[in-house]
Design a protein around this motif. Sequence first.
Motif, PDB file in Angstrom:
ATOM      1  N   VAL A 246      34.103  37.065  48.722  1.00 30.94           N
ATOM      2  CA  VAL A 246      35.283  37.591  48.020  1.00 30.94           C
ATOM      3  C   VAL A 246      34.847  38.444  46.833  1.00 30.94           C
ATOM      4  CG1 VAL A 246      37.241  36.928  46.558  1.00 30.94           C
ATOM      5  CG2 VAL A 246      36.895  35.785  48.759  1.00 30.94           C
ATOM      6  N   GLU A 247      33.831  37.987  46.112  1.00 32.62           N
ATOM      7  CA  GLU A 247      33.368  38.679  44.919  1.00 32.62           C
ATOM      8  C   GLU A 247      32.361  39.786  45.209  1.00 32.62           C
ATOM      9  OE1 GLU A 247      31.827  35.642  42.391  1.00 32.62           O
ATOM     10  OE2 GLU A 247      33.808  34.806  41.924  1.00 32.62           O
ATOM     11  N   HIS A 248      31.888  39.873  46.436  1.00 36.30           N
ATOM     12  CA  HIS A 248      30.836  40.839  46.776  1.00 36.30           C
ATOM     13  C   HIS A 248      31.304  42.265  46.469  1.00 36.30           C
ATOM     14  CE1 HIS A 248      27.655  42.900  48.946  1.00 36.30           C
ATOM     15  NE2 HIS A 248      27.079  41.728  49.200  1.00 36.30           N
ATOM     16  N   PRO A 249      30.487  43.070  45.786  1.00 41.37           N
ATOM     17  CA  PRO A 249      30.924  44.428  45.412  1.00 41.37           C
ATOM     18  C   PRO A 249      31.162  45.355  46.598  1.00 41.37           C
ATOM     19  CG  PRO A 249      28.587  44.104  44.906  1.00 41.37           C
ATOM     20  CD  PRO A 249      29.141  42.761  45.257  1.00 41.37           C
ATOM     21  N   LYS A 250      30.632  45.003  47.772  1.00 40.66           N
ATOM     22  CA  LYS A 250      30.832  45.846  48.952  1.00 40.66           C
ATOM     23  C   LYS A 250      32.026  45.420  49.795  1.00 40.66           C
ATOM     24  CE  LYS A 250      27.240  48.475  48.184  1.00 40.66           C
ATOM     25  NZ  LYS A 250      27.406  49.901  47.795  1.00 40.66           N
ATOM     26  N   THR A 251      32.622  44.280  49.490  1.00 36.74           N
ATOM     27  CA  THR A 251      33.845  43.862  50.186  1.00 36.74           C
ATOM     28  C   THR A 251      34.990  44.773  49.741  1.00 36.74           C
ATOM     29  OG1 THR A 251      33.125  41.553  50.318  1.00 36.74           O
ATOM     30  CG2 THR A 251      35.491  41.981  50.541  1.00 36.74           C
ATOM     31  N   ARG A 252      35.651  45.387  50.697  1.00 38.60           N
ATOM     32  CA  ARG A 252      36.734  46.329  50.373  1.00 38.60           C
ATOM     33  C   ARG A 252      38.101  45.668  50.386  1.00 38.60           C
ATOM     34  NH1 ARG A 252      40.111  48.794  48.744  1.00 38.60           N
ATOM     35  NH2 ARG A 252      40.555  51.034  48.740  1.00 38.60           N
ATOM     36  N   PHE A 253      38.282  44.695  51.277  1.00 35.86           N
ATOM     37  CA  PHE A 253      39.566  43.983  51.314  1.00 35.86           C
ATOM     38  C   PHE A 253      39.358  42.586  51.868  1.00 35.86           C
ATOM     39  CE2 PHE A 253      39.227  46.022  55.446  1.00 35.86           C
ATOM     40  CZ  PHE A 253      39.754  45.111  56.341  1.00 35.86           C
TER      41      PHE A 253
END
Length: 515
Positions: A246-253
Amino acid sequence: MFAPYSHEPLTDFTIEENKRVFEKTLKDVSFQLGKEYPLIIGKERITTTDKVVSINPANKEEIVGVVSKANKQLADQAMEAALEAFETWKKEKPEACAHILFRAAAILRRRKHEFSAYLVKEVGKTWKEADADTAEAIDFLEYYARQMITLQHGVPVLSRNGERNTFYYIPLGVGLIISPFNFPLAIMAGTTVAAIVTGNTVILRPSDRAPVVAAKFVEVMEEAGLPSGVLNYLPGGGAEVGEYLVEHPKTRFISFTGSRAVGCRIYERAAIVQPGQKWLKRVIAEMGGKDAIIVDKDADLELAAQSIVSSAFGFSGQKCSACSRVVVLEDVYDQVLNRVVELTEQLTVGNPEEQSTFMGPVIDESAYNKVMDYIKIGKQEGKLMTGGEGDNSKGFFIQPTIFADVDPNARIMQEEIFGPVVAFTKAKDFDHALDIANNTEYGLTGAVISRNRSNLEKAREEFYVGNLYFNRGCTGAIVGYQPFGGFNMSGTDSKAGGPDYLLLHMQAKTICEAF
């Protein structure tokens, strides 16, 4: 090219041949239980030492499957695989993406009874509930595929002299799909393919209570021709791995279906912009409900009673749309209550593998203990009319439970129990009934049983829920017919199976060319 969308028909198990085939399929699936399922990351199948063991909730001795468990390192690997696949998948023609869904729907249709049998085994669904779950998954595949073909060219916008304007949609990026146990095929498949058909790649984190059904669905998508890395299967790892992604900077949604507490936590953590993050993350959340059926004084009382029983106790009340509150006008309160008790006491609770069973177990020991604790609370807050007993010696069985004369502000009238418990309360008049119905932090589904047109129209305006039903139960939304999603703490009102759902997985781009 394709016939117009229509709802996948349910199986009629009163037909002897259908009954015989499903009984055989249940036996065949029994021989497949206990297998191990690896993580699927890009082209790799990865087996880990730590495992998630999926247990049949109706028979604690039966292991449905053993699934490898993710960790943060594997989460990073899944993110890299999804990012790499996105660079090519986002350029794929929408028709090609849609055709993969069409093919997956055809495969699922051929294997319908097999998947339904796994639903019986893994989450304790009865024949009817399992069949409906599988049919809904097929509906999502068909509906979203057709919708993407319609959306692919965008929407016409105005152009002035000397310029041409276009407006169309592009995918977002890598999405995290967190799916629930209660519709482990339908919701899991629907949220996954909505993201995929719109050109995104995904990391799928199914419920640890239903990872085998999800693994089987990933196999279907592979067979349908989905390229490696577009769908990465990453069960297990608990909240630690989930929150990391959820917190990963590459997760977009993030597309989430589950409890209010977890949904709010995801919403909060996703709002924080991490170092290296270039966007504001989008959250699509469906977080539960505390759903009421109002019974008017001039209602069809038999229809009301039948609707309450089916809505409250289908799949042991483990639906975010389940009826857990009944608000009856005082003129007919005793009649409705007594009839609901009578019908409830006729229900068959037991092994979901038996066709005659109406209600199977709750999902696991944690759920069993939670519901039994609420029953203890209910005994203090209302009058126990029937049920109130549990048996966890073999599986996690709880008798359908009704409490009467409950204060609208009582805990069992306000808090989501997620089990076979329904509370009755009395209203002085229809306005009072609406006030009670709206008196929670949720706003997912509701129903009104009435012959009074004026009251129905008042409810249309004032009953504040995302899905409102008149003269029927409050569960059973059909893809494309009743787009599903609620207000307030029921989530982001993301209407699954509706005309604007896919847009949540895309962003609009305007191009203006001057001549």
